[in-house]
Design an enzyme around this catalytic site. Structure first.
Site, PDB file in Angstrom:
ATOM      1  N   ASN A 136       0.736  -1.032   0.255  1.00  0.00           N
ATOM      2  CA  ASN A 136       0.052   0.342   0.624  1.00  0.00           C
ATOM      3  C   ASN A 136       0.467   1.124  -0.082  1.00  0.00           C
ATOM      4  O   ASN A 136       0.428   2.195   0.721  1.00  0.00           O
ATOM      5  CB  ASN A 136      -0.892  -0.109   1.410  1.00  0.00           C
ATOM      6  CG  ASN A 136      -2.119   1.274   1.044  1.00  0.00           C
ATOM      7  OD1 ASN A 136      -2.451   1.384  -0.097  1.00  0.00           O
ATOM      8  ND2 ASN A 136      -2.753   1.699   2.137  1.00  0.00           N
TER       9      ASN A 136
ATOM     10  N   ASP B  31       6.325 -10.004   3.261  1.00  0.00           N
ATOM     11  CA  ASP B  31       5.261 -10.347   3.452  1.00  0.00           C
ATOM     12  C   ASP B  31       5.354 -11.113   4.944  1.00  0.00           C
ATOM     13  O   ASP B  31       5.331 -11.935   5.023  1.00  0.00           O
ATOM     14  CB  ASP B  31       4.260 -11.173   2.725  1.00  0.00           C
ATOM     15  CG  ASP B  31       3.088 -10.575   2.743  1.00  0.00           C
ATOM     16  OD1 ASP B  31       2.347 -10.122   3.651  1.00  0.00           O
ATOM     17  OD2 ASP B  31       1.991 -10.777   1.984  1.00  0.00           O
TER      18      ASP B  31
ATOM     19  N   LYS C 142      -6.667  -1.330   5.812  1.00  0.00           N
ATOM     20  CA  LYS C 142      -7.080  -0.109   6.993  1.00  0.00           C
ATOM     21  C   LYS C 142      -7.324   0.240   6.319  1.00  0.00           C
ATOM     22  O   LYS C 142      -8.353   1.745   6.882  1.00  0.00           O
ATOM     23  CB  LYS C 142      -5.069   0.421   7.080  1.00  0.00           C
ATOM     24  CG  LYS C 142      -4.938   1.592   5.762  1.00  0.00           C
ATOM     25  CD  LYS C 142      -4.349   2.205   6.835  1.00  0.00           C
ATOM     26  CE  LYS C 142      -3.647   3.424   5.780  1.00  0.00           C
ATOM     27  NZ  LYS C 142      -3.090   4.124   5.905  1.00  0.00           N
TER      28      LYS C 142
ATOM     29  N   SER D   4      -6.590   1.137  18.005  1.00  0.00           N
ATOM     30  CA  SER D   4      -7.498   2.139  17.421  1.00  0.00           C
ATOM     31  C   SER D   4      -8.883   2.452  18.235  1.00  0.00           C
ATOM     32  O   SER D   4      -9.525   1.229  18.268  1.00  0.00           O
ATOM     33  CB  SER D   4      -7.869   1.725  15.657  1.00  0.00           C
ATOM     34  OG  SER D   4      -9.618   2.584  15.480  1.00  0.00           O
TER      35      SER D   4
ATOM     36  N   TYR E  58     -12.420  -4.449   9.731  1.00  0.00           N
ATOM     37  CA  TYR E  58     -11.788  -3.997   9.960  1.00  0.00           C
ATOM     38  C   TYR E  58     -10.987  -3.939  11.164  1.00  0.00           C
ATOM     39  O   TYR E  58     -10.353  -3.905  12.022  1.00  0.00           O
ATOM     40  CB  TYR E  58     -11.155  -2.204   8.988  1.00  0.00           C
ATOM     41  CG  TYR E  58      -9.949  -1.417   9.454  1.00  0.00           C
ATOM     42  CD1 TYR E  58      -9.346  -1.874   9.434  1.00  0.00           C
ATOM     43  CD2 TYR E  58     -11.102  -0.943  11.082  1.00  0.00           C
ATOM     44  CE1 TYR E  58      -8.007  -1.298   9.937  1.00  0.00           C
ATOM     45  CE2 TYR E  58      -9.982   0.413  11.508  1.00  0.00           C
ATOM     46  CZ  TYR E  58      -7.938  -0.288  11.078  1.00  0.00           C
ATOM     47  OH  TYR E  58      -7.627   1.137  11.543  1.00  0.00           O
TER      48      TYR E  58
ATOM     49  N   LYS F  55      -9.424  -5.324  14.752  1.00  0.00           N
ATOM     50  CA  LYS F  55      -7.844  -4.301  15.082  1.00  0.00           C
ATOM     51  C   LYS F  55      -8.375  -5.143  16.928  1.00  0.00           C
ATOM     52  O   LYS F  55      -7.563  -5.097  17.912  1.00  0.00           O
ATOM     53  CB  LYS F  55      -8.470  -2.369  15.930  1.00  0.00           C
ATOM     54  CG  LYS F  55      -7.626  -2.271  14.472  1.00  0.00           C
ATOM     55  CD  LYS F  55      -6.496  -2.012  14.686  1.00  0.00           C
ATOM     56  CE  LYS F  55      -5.924  -1.551  12.856  1.00  0.00           C
ATOM     57  NZ  LYS F  55      -4.621  -1.824  13.269  1.00  0.00           N
TER      58      LYS F  55
ATOM     59  N   ASN G 235      -7.218   9.986  15.996  1.00  0.00           N
ATOM     60  CA  ASN G 235      -7.599  10.408  13.904  1.00  0.00           C
ATOM     61  C   ASN G 235      -5.983  10.852  13.557  1.00  0.00           C
ATOM     62  O   ASN G 235      -6.039  11.944  13.865  1.00  0.00           O
ATOM     63  CB  ASN G 235      -8.789  11.308  13.248  1.00  0.00           C
ATOM     64  CG  ASN G 235      -9.898  10.629  13.321  1.00  0.00           C
ATOM     65  OD1 ASN G 235     -10.030  10.436  14.512  1.00  0.00           O
ATOM     66  ND2 ASN G 235     -10.570  10.665  12.876  1.00  0.00           N
TER      67      ASN G 235
ATOM     68  N   LEU H  66     -10.961  12.293   5.452  1.00  0.00           N
ATOM     69  CA  LEU H  66     -10.663  12.767   5.625  1.00  0.00           C
ATOM     70  C   LEU H  66      -9.994  14.212   5.242  1.00  0.00           C
ATOM     71  O   LEU H  66     -10.090  15.009   4.136  1.00  0.00           O
ATOM     72  CB  LEU H  66     -11.529  13.612   6.582  1.00  0.00           C
ATOM     73  CG  LEU H  66     -11.806  15.826   7.046  1.00  0.00           C
ATOM     74  CD1 LEU H  66     -12.776  16.200   6.285  1.00  0.00           C
ATOM     75  CD2 LEU H  66     -12.077  16.000   8.140  1.00  0.00           C
TER      76      LEU H  66
ATOM     77  N   ARG I  97     -22.356   9.565   5.954  1.00  0.00           N
ATOM     78  CA  ARG I  97     -21.135   8.148   5.069  1.00  0.00           C
ATOM     79  C   ARG I  97     -21.881   7.158   6.527  1.00  0.00           C
ATOM     80  O   ARG I  97     -22.024   7.211   7.660  1.00  0.00           O
ATOM     81  CB  ARG I  97     -20.010   8.622   5.430  1.00  0.00           C
ATOM     82  CG  ARG I  97     -19.032   7.173   4.696  1.00  0.00           C
ATOM     83  CD  ARG I  97     -17.727   7.403   4.769  1.00  0.00           C
ATOM     84  NE  ARG I  97     -17.303   8.061   6.091  1.00  0.00           N
ATOM     85  CZ  ARG I  97     -15.628   8.264   6.721  1.00  0.00           C
ATOM     86  NH1 ARG I  97     -15.120   8.412   4.960  1.00  0.00           N
ATOM     87  NH2 ARG I  97     -14.933   8.207   7.453  1.00  0.00           N
TER      88      ARG I  97
ATOM     89  N   GLY J 160     -22.123   3.759   8.833  1.00  0.00           N
ATOM     90  CA  GLY J 160     -20.687   2.885   9.957  1.00  0.00           C
ATOM     91  C   GLY J 160     -20.186   4.391  10.367  1.00  0.00           C
ATOM     92  O   GLY J 160     -19.089   3.942  11.522  1.00  0.00           O
TER      93      GLY J 160
HETATM   94  N1  UDP Z   1     -15.234  13.262   6.538  1.00  0.00           N
HETATM   95  C1  UDP Z   1     -15.554  13.790   5.196  1.00  0.00           C
HETATM   96  N2  UDP Z   1     -15.559  13.954   4.380  1.00  0.00           N
HETATM   97  C2  UDP Z   1     -14.759  12.559   3.852  1.00  0.00           C
HETATM   98  C3  UDP Z   1     -14.085  12.104   4.413  1.00  0.00           C
HETATM   99  C4  UDP Z   1     -14.335  11.627   6.152  1.00  0.00           C
HETATM  100  O1  UDP Z   1     -16.740  14.505   5.817  1.00  0.00           O
HETATM  101  O2  UDP Z   1     -14.281  13.196   2.725  1.00  0.00           O
HETATM  102  C5  UDP Z   1     -15.394  12.636   7.712  1.00  0.00           C
HETATM  103  C6  UDP Z   1     -16.098  11.775   8.035  1.00  0.00           C
HETATM  104  O3  UDP Z   1     -17.329  11.278   8.002  1.00  0.00           O
HETATM  105  C7  UDP Z   1     -16.324  11.944   9.505  1.00  0.00           C
HETATM  106  C8  UDP Z   1     -14.506  12.791   9.646  1.00  0.00           C
HETATM  107  O4  UDP Z   1     -15.219  12.991   8.281  1.00  0.00           O
HETATM  108  O5  UDP Z   1     -17.249  12.402  10.758  1.00  0.00           O
HETATM  109  C9  UDP Z   1     -13.382  11.425   9.806  1.00  0.00           C
HETATM  110  O6  UDP Z   1     -13.220  10.587   8.981  1.00  0.00           O
HETATM  111  P1  UDP Z   1     -11.857   9.317   8.525  1.00  0.00           P
HETATM  112  O7  UDP Z   1     -12.239   9.146   7.373  1.00  0.00           O
HETATM  113  O8  UDP Z   1     -10.885  10.539   8.131  1.00  0.00           O
HETATM  114  O9  UDP Z   1     -11.508   8.841   9.752  1.00  0.00           O
HETATM  115  P2  UDP Z   1     -12.560   8.011  10.578  1.00  0.00           P
HETATM  116  O10 UDP Z   1     -13.028   9.055  12.049  1.00  0.00           O
HETATM  117  O11 UDP Z   1     -13.361   7.672  10.243  1.00  0.00           O
HETATM  118  O12 UDP Z   1     -11.536   7.261  11.289  1.00  0.00           O
END
Ligand code: UDP
Length: 350
Positions: free
Chosen positions: A37, A61, A87, A127, A152, A156, A188, A209, A304, A306
């Site tokens: 990755n 690996d 991840k 995590s 995932y 963890k 995060n 994000l 989103r 989850g």
């Molecule tokens: N998020 C968003 N747009 C994106 C990616 C993430 O609004 O393109 C939001 C997501 O809904 C969460 C926060 O940003 O509330 C952090 O998401 P990320 O995927 O970075 O980390 P997570 O908390 O899911 O592990």
């Protein structure tokens, strides 16, 4: 005698930052990665930052038990920091077998080889996902782990349990090859090294994000989608605890030292690694614009699936026991993320 730390998955985002901090703290480091990755960009950056051309690198690996066994035979490893894992949450939902096989298999091989070679100190990268949608915030290390919402997340939780059980069994009377364990639960991780020579390099469209923000700012993506503005939070967007990747890397160094120096209070310990400060998605976007003087194209879209509404860390255990505290402000971190994105753009031009 210098102690040697094996960093599995050490060419990746967090692994490369941890390698830098370990070397700067005086450890010898062996980096091993299957490069599934990442490319060599970050490892090359690590060499530049530390001025060390001689860092041992093994392409391998960790699902290959014989290769792991061989690695432990070649180097006298005092501690392992295990990052080698897949991840991506969404991908894990689509490909659970691949995730369980890789993330559990690689960790089991590490533990087996570590035991066979007389025991070891093992740090597992866990995590905050193990807490799920917590009822009480901030979460402490004692907060209940809720059923994982993705394979995932489940890997963890299972790896934490595997480590806990292995530590217990190997410390039991008569057992050989004692394993000491620490699980660090990351919140995060964001940002990049201040040198802008290493950082996050997502393949394809970023899921997280901050890489999505920086790629939008540089023009690689048209528009950032903010997932949901109807959450029960002050501004309707989700709350997270964004931890600077260099601060996070430093937590690994102190945790490794705690194990190597016999300072653990139990043979298996867990620490939250966060800032203790909740920041909303909208706040993060606004800070990014302000600190870097750029305008972001963004829109609000549906939630989103989850995503939890809010999660942030109670950090007093790490503060007191590890003597570690997050130091960089979210503004500094967002400036480093932007510097890294611009560095990638410059490198791609050459
Ligand atoms: N998020 C968003 N747009 C994106 C990616 C993430 O609004 O393109 C939001 C997501 O809904 C969460 C926060 O940003 O509330 C952090 O998401 P990320 O995927 O970075 O980390 P997570 O908390 O899911 O592990």
């Amino acid at each position: 005698m210098k102690k040697t730390v094996l960093v599995s998955g050490g060419a990746g985002y967090i692994g490369s930052h941890v390698t830098v901090e370990l070397i700067e703290a005086g450890y010898d480091v062996v980096v091993a990665d299957n490069m599934s990755n990442c490319d060599m960009t970050c490892f090359e950056g690590v060499k530049k930052i530390t001025g060390r051309e001689d860092i041992p690198f093994v392409k391998m690996d960790f699902c290959d038990a014989a290769a792991v066994e061989d690695l432990f035979g070649r180097f006298k490893i005092d501690a392992v920091i295990h990052f080698a894992a897949f991840k991506a949450v969404g991908e894990s939902v689509a490909k659970p077998v691949m995730y369980y096989k890789n993330n559990l298999g690689s960790f089991l091989n590490v533990l087996e080889a570590a035991q066979a070679h007389g025991g070891c100190n093992v740090l597992f990268s866990s995590s905050a996902t193990v807490y799920g949608e917590a009822e009480k915030l901030p979460v402490t290390e004692q907060s209940p782990r809720l059923p994982a919402t993705s394979p995932y997340g489940n890997t963890k939780q299972i790896c934490e349990d595997i480590l806990r059980d292995t530590v217990k069994a190997t410390h039991a009377a008569g057992a050989t090859g004692a394993i000491n364990g620490i699980a660090l639960r990351y919140f995060n991780p964001i940002g990049a090294h201040p040198s802008a020579l290493i950082g996050e390099l997502p393949r394809g469209v970023p899921n997280n994000l901050v890489p999505f923000i920086t790629q939008t700012a540089i023009g690689k993506r048209e528009c950032l989608s903010i997932f949901g503005n109807d959450y029960p939070t002050p501004d309707g967007t989700c709350l997270r605890d964004y931890i600077d990747v260099v601060d996070l890397a430093k937590a690994h160094v102190v945790a490794v030292a705690r194990m190597l120096n016999g300072k653990m209070k139990a043979d298996y310990e867990i620490f939250n690694v966060g800032t203790g400060r909740p920041v909303s998605v909208a706040e993060l976007v606004n800070s990014f614009e302000k600190v870097n003087g750029v305008k972001l194209n963004y829109r609000f879209v549906d939630r989103r699936p989850g995503d939890v509404t809010a999660i942030w860390a109670e950090t007093s255990l790490a503060n007191e026991e590890l003597g570690w505290k997050a130091e960089r402000s979210v503004e500094q971190t967002l400036a480093s993320a932007w510097a890294w994105e611009k560095h990638i753009a410059e490198s791609n031009k050459k």
